[in-house]
Design a protein around this motif. Structure first.
Motif, short mmCIF file in Angstrom:
data_model
loop_
_atom_site.label_atom_id
_atom_site.label_comp_id
_atom_site.label_asym_id
_atom_site.label_seq_id
_atom_site.Cartn_x
_atom_site.Cartn_y
_atom_site.Cartn_z
N GLY A 290 -16.92 1.92 7.29
CA GLY A 290 -15.53 2.24 6.99
C GLY A 290 -15.25 2.04 5.51
N MET A 291 -14.02 2.32 5.13
CA MET A 291 -13.57 2.18 3.75
C MET A 291 -12.11 1.75 3.76
N THR A 292 -11.63 1.25 2.63
CA THR A 292 -10.22 0.92 2.52
C THR A 292 -9.36 2.13 2.89
N ASN A 297 -14.82 4.61 10.31
CA ASN A 297 -15.29 5.97 10.52
C ASN A 297 -16.32 6.08 11.64
N THR A 298 -17.31 5.20 11.61
CA THR A 298 -18.39 5.26 12.59
C THR A 298 -18.73 3.85 13.05
N SER A 299 -19.43 3.77 14.19
CA SER A 299 -19.97 2.49 14.65
C SER A 299 -21.04 2.73 15.69
N VAL A 315 -16.32 7.21 15.42
CA VAL A 315 -15.52 6.58 16.47
C VAL A 315 -14.49 7.58 16.99
N LYS A 316 -13.89 7.25 18.09
CA LYS A 316 -12.95 8.12 18.77
C LYS A 316 -11.85 8.62 17.82
N GLY A 317 -11.67 9.93 17.75
CA GLY A 317 -10.63 10.52 16.93
C GLY A 317 -11.05 10.91 15.54
N VAL A 318 -12.26 10.49 15.12
CA VAL A 318 -12.71 10.75 13.75
C VAL A 318 -13.73 11.89 13.74
N GLU A 319 -13.53 12.85 12.84
CA GLU A 319 -14.51 13.91 12.60
C GLU A 319 -15.25 13.61 11.31
N GLU A 331 -22.90 14.42 1.16
CA GLU A 331 -21.76 13.50 1.02
C GLU A 331 -20.95 13.49 2.31
N ILE A 332 -20.58 12.29 2.75
CA ILE A 332 -19.76 12.14 3.95
C ILE A 332 -18.32 12.51 3.63
N GLN A 333 -17.76 13.40 4.45
CA GLN A 333 -16.32 13.65 4.44
C GLN A 333 -15.80 13.42 5.85
N VAL A 334 -14.61 12.85 5.95
CA VAL A 334 -14.04 12.54 7.27
C VAL A 334 -12.59 13.00 7.34
#
Length: 479
Positions: A290-292, A297-299, A315-319, A331-334
């Motif tokens: 995760g980030m501030t 984001n993931t687990s 995690v649930k709800g996150v793309e 690069e990760i984008q969410v």
């Protein structure tokens, strides 16, 4: 009472917070925080002097009940940075524990001490309200303003709406099978996402209990896990110390073996420490990412495969997507309900942070065939382009840490006329009087990974520079 905390609204008599020998039940917390919230309702924002104390937790909960954004302040922040944060966030007052000595930068700000006089002193507010005259805020209303570490300029205030807090904590309920029966132990600072939102607000939202150690200790971890704690949150530095202590501490091994969930975050946990802990306890540490600005984001799931070196699935709800992917790395984008609203007073930085409704994390990763995410590192500091290859610093660091003569390792890239960038390894040797030969370490990496990933230079240090969350400050290595 705020819908953020159903157990407070229900005035549960079960334990909620414990710091040392001081504790509050959910009902007592509702009373103390509700009473304080009544005096905050008209404030624009409130700063919280975030010492690792019961008062900090009560102060943040009170601000949330009042519908007033809380700005957690790191007590170790220097005067210049603190002055910037105060000027940027313009809080109406600062909440602090009685007797706390505040720095000169806070001298012009009104101060309210969080007074806790024991169980049952204030009356418990009715479940229908957070504080007198306060209407339940919108899900988009700011809950907290958490300042970034400021590695590329002055710290930016990430405005976290109530929606992001509830979405993340409920997604972790799903991923970690987190219930009111869980008892969390941690020693993380309370000015950041990991220690405050996950580590304090998480148990409160579930109706469970958190036991904060004040400061990390092996004995404290063992004691709390022996006496009913089911979950441990830590950063890699803490788990590294645990891994080092395990061979000579059967009590610690037994305590960890009895935990339901061991969670590491804020930076990558080296595979070597994963394996040492698993071998001694039979328990696998799971990682999350995760980030501030995004919260979680993931687990790795509690009921999933605890694969060392990965941060699991969204995690649930996150793309999540990888952008500009080449050599399997992008690069990760969410996007999702976990995202922050804006950088306070920085519309330019906010606009730059987004690609449409996708947040640009600046983190680089690859994905396993089944979707598990593997973080390579920061785009700016951990992605090395050498000899036409795109190389992640993290995999080289893990390989170096498998060498018995290496205690700590960090890998960076430096400009090179021939290669573009050359790989540099910064090593804390296991025995400072007998450091390994640089050629031996380079050959070790080449044998484990590939010849083009070997360090071209090896530099020895007594210790790696780290921030309060245990993250290695790579920019300081070149200072």
């Amino acid at each position: 009472m705020s819908s953020l905390f159903p157990a407070l609204a229900a005035r549960s008599p079960l334990p909620a917070l414990r710091f040392g020998d001081r504790s509050l039940t959910h009902a007592e917390l509702a009373a103390a925080a509700g009473s304080l919230a009544a005096g905050l309702a008209d404030m624009r924002r409130v700063a919280v002097w975030a010492t690792p104390t019961l008062e900090t937790a009560v102060g943040v909960v009170a601000a949330l009940l009042a519908g007033v954004p809380a700005v957690p302040l790191n007590p170790k922040t220097g005067e210049r940075e603190l002055a910037h944060i105060l000027a940027d966030s313009a809080p109406s007052l600062v909440l602090a524990e009685p007797g706390a000595e505040l720095p000169p930068a806070l001298s012009a700000l009104p101060r309210t001490d969080v007074e806790l006089t024991g169980p049952g002193a204030p009356s418990v507010p009715e479940p229908s309200s957070g504080a007198p005259g306060v209407i339940e805020p919108s899900p988009e209303a700011p809950a907290l303003i958490v300042y970034t570490s400021g590695t590329t300029g002055p710290p930016k205030g990430a405005v976290l709406p109530r929606r992001a807090v509830t979405a993340t904590l409920d997604a972790l309920e799903d991923a970690w099978l987190w219930t009111a029966d869980d008892v969390l132990v941690h020693a993380l600072p309370l000015f950041h996402v990991h220690g405050l939102i996950l580590g304090i607000l998480g148990p409160l939202r579930r109706g469970g209990e958190v036991r904060h150690l004040g400061r990390f200790s092996i004995d404290g971890v063992a004691r709390e896990l022996e006496s009913g704690a089911t979950m441990l949150f830590g950063v890699p530095t803490m788990y590294h110390r645990i891994a080092e202590a395990l061979p000579g501490d059967p009590r610690l091994a037994k305590a960890l073996a009895g935990a339901r969930l061991l969670v590491s975050g804020s930076a990558a946990l080296p595979v070597h420490d994963h394996e040492r802990i698993a071998a001694a306890t039979g328990r696998r540490v799971i990682e999350r990412y995760g980030m501030t600005e995004t919260l979680m984001n993931t687990s790795v799931r509690a009921d999933g495969e605890p694969r060392a070196g990965t941060v699991g699935l969204p995690v649930k709800g996150v793309e999540l997507r990888l952008v500009d992917e080449s050599d399997g790395i992008g690069e990760i984008q969410v996007r999702g309900p976990n995202l922050f609203t804006e950088y306070l007073n920085r519309p330019d930085a906010t606009a730059d942070a987004f690609d449409g409704d996708w947040f640009r994390t600046g983190d680089m990763a690859s994905r396993d065939p089944d979707g598990y995410v593997r973080i390579v590192g920061r785009k700016a500091t951990d992605l090395i382009k050498s000899g036409g290859y795109k190389i992640g610093a993290g995999e080289i660091e893990n390989a170096l840490l498998e060498h018995p003569a290496v205690r700590e390792a960090a890998v960076t890239g430096e400009p090179d006329a021939d290669l573009g960038e050359r790989i540099v390894a910064w090593i804390v040797p296991a025995d400072p009087s007998r450091p390994p030969a640089p050629e031996e370490l380079s050959a070790h990496v080449a044998a484990q990974l590939a010849p083009h990933k070997r360090p071209r230079e090896v530099r020895f240090l007594e210790a790696l520079p780290r921030n309060d969350m245990g993250k290695i400050m790579k920019r300081a290595l070149h200072g």
